[in-house]
Design a protein around this motif. Structure first.
Motif, PDB file in Angstrom:
ATOM      1  N   MET A   1       0.794  -1.150   0.061  1.00  0.00           N
ATOM      2  CA  MET A   1       0.027  -0.201  -0.022  1.00  0.00           C
ATOM      3  C   MET A   1       1.007   1.311  -0.006  1.00  0.00           C
ATOM      4  O   MET A   1       1.943   1.274   0.777  1.00  0.00           O
ATOM      5  CB  MET A   1      -0.791  -0.054   1.234  1.00  0.00           C
ATOM      6  N   ILE A   2       0.454   2.201  -0.706  1.00  0.00           N
ATOM      7  CA  ILE A   2       1.429   3.364  -0.903  1.00  0.00           C
ATOM      8  C   ILE A   2       0.411   4.493   0.029  1.00  0.00           C
ATOM      9  O   ILE A   2      -0.563   4.816  -0.305  1.00  0.00           O
ATOM     10  CB  ILE A   2       1.398   4.127  -2.229  1.00  0.00           C
ATOM     11  N   GLU A   3       1.062   5.207   0.847  1.00  0.00           N
ATOM     12  CA  GLU A   3       0.636   6.066   1.686  1.00  0.00           C
ATOM     13  C   GLU A   3       1.067   7.457   1.000  1.00  0.00           C
ATOM     14  O   GLU A   3       2.116   7.814   0.387  1.00  0.00           O
ATOM     15  CB  GLU A   3       1.257   6.391   2.977  1.00  0.00           C
ATOM     16  N   LYS A   4      -0.147   8.373   0.862  1.00  0.00           N
ATOM     17  CA  LYS A   4       0.134   9.726   0.315  1.00  0.00           C
ATOM     18  C   LYS A   4       0.184  10.677   1.528  1.00  0.00           C
ATOM     19  O   LYS A   4      -0.604  10.710   2.386  1.00  0.00           O
ATOM     20  CB  LYS A   4      -1.051   9.944  -0.647  1.00  0.00           C
ATOM     21  N   PHE A   5       0.979  11.575   1.225  1.00  0.00           N
ATOM     22  CA  PHE A   5       1.131  12.871   2.310  1.00  0.00           C
ATOM     23  C   PHE A   5       1.691  14.043   1.689  1.00  0.00           C
ATOM     24  O   PHE A   5       2.230  13.844   0.292  1.00  0.00           O
ATOM     25  CB  PHE A   5       2.108  12.413   3.472  1.00  0.00           C
ATOM     26  N   SER A   6       1.441  15.153   1.891  1.00  0.00           N
ATOM     27  CA  SER A   6       1.457  16.530   1.455  1.00  0.00           C
ATOM     28  C   SER A   6       2.215  17.469   2.525  1.00  0.00           C
ATOM     29  O   SER A   6       1.880  17.270   3.667  1.00  0.00           O
ATOM     30  CB  SER A   6       0.008  17.182   1.032  1.00  0.00           C
ATOM     31  N   PHE A   7       3.039  18.280   2.012  1.00  0.00           N
ATOM     32  CA  PHE A   7       3.721  19.190   2.751  1.00  0.00           C
ATOM     33  C   PHE A   7       3.353  20.685   2.185  1.00  0.00           C
ATOM     34  O   PHE A   7       3.313  20.868   0.842  1.00  0.00           O
ATOM     35  CB  PHE A   7       5.196  19.226   2.497  1.00  0.00           C
ATOM     36  N   TYR A   8       2.988  21.589   3.065  1.00  0.00           N
ATOM     37  CA  TYR A   8       2.717  23.104   2.724  1.00  0.00           C
ATOM     38  C   TYR A   8       3.496  23.936   3.691  1.00  0.00           C
ATOM     39  O   TYR A   8       3.735  23.561   4.670  1.00  0.00           O
ATOM     40  CB  TYR A   8       1.191  23.269   2.819  1.00  0.00           C
ATOM     41  N   TYR A   9       4.374  25.008   2.768  1.00  0.00           N
ATOM     42  CA  TYR A   9       4.871  25.698   3.728  1.00  0.00           C
ATOM     43  C   TYR A   9       4.953  27.239   3.479  1.00  0.00           C
ATOM     44  O   TYR A   9       4.510  27.478   2.260  1.00  0.00           O
ATOM     45  CB  TYR A   9       6.553  25.092   3.771  1.00  0.00           C
ATOM     46  N   THR A  10       5.319  27.930   4.431  1.00  0.00           N
ATOM     47  CA  THR A  10       5.627  29.497   4.294  1.00  0.00           C
ATOM     48  C   THR A  10       6.975  29.789   4.451  1.00  0.00           C
ATOM     49  O   THR A  10       7.728  29.064   5.129  1.00  0.00           O
ATOM     50  CB  THR A  10       4.821  30.453   5.163  1.00  0.00           C
ATOM     51  N   ASN A  11       7.671  30.623   3.719  1.00  0.00           N
ATOM     52  CA  ASN A  11       8.975  31.151   4.099  1.00  0.00           C
ATOM     53  C   ASN A  11       9.288  32.360   3.590  1.00  0.00           C
ATOM     54  O   ASN A  11       8.577  32.847   2.643  1.00  0.00           O
ATOM     55  CB  ASN A  11       9.812  30.144   2.699  1.00  0.00           C
ATOM     56  N   ASP A  12      10.058  33.068   4.501  1.00  0.00           N
ATOM     57  CA  ASP A  12      10.496  34.489   4.238  1.00  0.00           C
ATOM     58  C   ASP A  12       9.446  35.553   4.115  1.00  0.00           C
ATOM     59  O   ASP A  12       9.288  36.218   3.192  1.00  0.00           O
ATOM     60  CB  ASP A  12      11.497  34.565   3.114  1.00  0.00           C
ATOM     61  N   LEU A  13       8.215  35.484   4.994  1.00  0.00           N
ATOM     62  CA  LEU A  13       7.119  36.295   4.944  1.00  0.00           C
ATOM     63  C   LEU A  13       7.470  37.620   5.292  1.00  0.00           C
ATOM     64  O   LEU A  13       7.074  38.788   4.780  1.00  0.00           O
ATOM     65  CB  LEU A  13       5.890  36.086   5.643  1.00  0.00           C
ATOM     66  N   HIS A  14       8.657  38.142   6.015  1.00  0.00           N
ATOM     67  CA  HIS A  14       8.948  39.237   6.619  1.00  0.00           C
ATOM     68  C   HIS A  14       8.039  40.072   7.111  1.00  0.00           C
ATOM     69  O   HIS A  14       8.130  41.405   6.845  1.00  0.00           O
ATOM     70  CB  HIS A  14       9.985  39.762   5.672  1.00  0.00           C
ATOM     71  N   SER A  15       7.146  39.624   7.862  1.00  0.00           N
ATOM     72  CA  SER A  15       6.154  40.630   8.392  1.00  0.00           C
ATOM     73  C   SER A  15       5.124  41.476   7.172  1.00  0.00           C
ATOM     74  O   SER A  15       4.618  42.424   7.631  1.00  0.00           O
ATOM     75  CB  SER A  15       6.602  41.536   9.200  1.00  0.00           C
ATOM     76  N   GLN A  16       5.203  40.443   6.150  1.00  0.00           N
ATOM     77  CA  GLN A  16       4.373  41.167   5.081  1.00  0.00           C
ATOM     78  C   GLN A  16       2.935  40.531   5.247  1.00  0.00           C
ATOM     79  O   GLN A  16       2.588  39.372   4.819  1.00  0.00           O
ATOM     80  CB  GLN A  16       4.892  40.657   3.635  1.00  0.00           C
ATOM     81  N   PHE A  17       2.271  41.043   6.088  1.00  0.00           N
ATOM     82  CA  PHE A  17       0.632  40.645   6.504  1.00  0.00           C
ATOM     83  C   PHE A  17      -0.393  40.976   5.709  1.00  0.00           C
ATOM     84  O   PHE A  17      -1.592  40.525   5.918  1.00  0.00           O
ATOM     85  CB  PHE A  17       0.530  41.097   7.821  1.00  0.00           C
ATOM     86  N   SER A  18      -0.047  41.672   4.349  1.00  0.00           N
ATOM     87  CA  SER A  18      -1.292  41.920   3.646  1.00  0.00           C
ATOM     88  C   SER A  18      -1.887  40.867   2.990  1.00  0.00           C
ATOM     89  O   SER A  18      -3.218  41.039   2.808  1.00  0.00           O
ATOM     90  CB  SER A  18      -0.685  43.149   2.686  1.00  0.00           C
ATOM     91  N   ASN A  19      -1.316  39.799   2.756  1.00  0.00           N
ATOM     92  CA  ASN A  19      -1.885  38.744   2.152  1.00  0.00           C
ATOM     93  C   ASN A  19      -2.092  37.601   3.158  1.00  0.00           C
ATOM     94  O   ASN A  19      -2.434  36.418   2.789  1.00  0.00           O
ATOM     95  CB  ASN A  19      -1.084  37.965   0.983  1.00  0.00           C
ATOM     96  N   TRP A  20      -1.617  37.909   4.593  1.00  0.00           N
ATOM     97  CA  TRP A  20      -1.849  36.745   5.449  1.00  0.00           C
ATOM     98  C   TRP A  20      -3.113  35.993   5.726  1.00  0.00           C
ATOM     99  O   TRP A  20      -3.268  34.639   5.657  1.00  0.00           O
ATOM    100  CB  TRP A  20      -1.427  37.371   6.800  1.00  0.00           C
ATOM    101  N   SER A  21      -4.472  36.972   5.539  1.00  0.00           N
ATOM    102  CA  SER A  21      -5.672  36.001   5.698  1.00  0.00           C
ATOM    103  C   SER A  21      -6.045  35.206   4.492  1.00  0.00           C
ATOM    104  O   SER A  21      -6.336  33.956   4.954  1.00  0.00           O
ATOM    105  CB  SER A  21      -6.729  37.017   5.639  1.00  0.00           C
ATOM    106  N   GLN A  22      -5.140  35.332   3.258  1.00  0.00           N
ATOM    107  CA  GLN A  22      -5.445  34.493   2.206  1.00  0.00           C
ATOM    108  C   GLN A  22      -4.559  33.265   2.381  1.00  0.00           C
ATOM    109  O   GLN A  22      -4.867  32.023   2.116  1.00  0.00           O
ATOM    110  CB  GLN A  22      -5.173  35.126   0.988  1.00  0.00           C
TER     111      GLN A  22
END
Length: 68
Positions: A1-22
């Motif tokens: 059986m093959i297990e599927k998994f996913s990775f999601y990440y944020t990187n280097d946002l530097h306090s740029q909160f204008s798109n944080w809600s998205q």
């Protein structure tokens, strides 16, 4: 059986909160999507998330104040 998994990440946002809600909405949607399918899903912040330049980050002294 093959297990599927996913990775999601944020990187280097530097306090740029204008798109944080998205960004937060996207991460929450992915987490719930994979949970419904009983798949592994990993959410990471790789670094330089808050650099205390934005007044919101300065008020919290750089501490994380969110939950996915």
């Amino acid at each position: 059986m093959i297990e599927k998994f996913s990775f999601y990440y944020t990187n280097d946002l530097h306090s740029q909160f204008s798109n944080w809600s998205q960004v937060a909405t996207f991460m929450k949607q992915k987490k719930h999507f994979h949970a419904k399918k009983k798949e592994s899903c990993w959410l990471f912040d790789i670094g330089d998330h808050v650099d205390r330049v934005h007044p919101i980050a300065e008020a919290f002294m750089g501490r994380q104040t969110y939950n996915f």
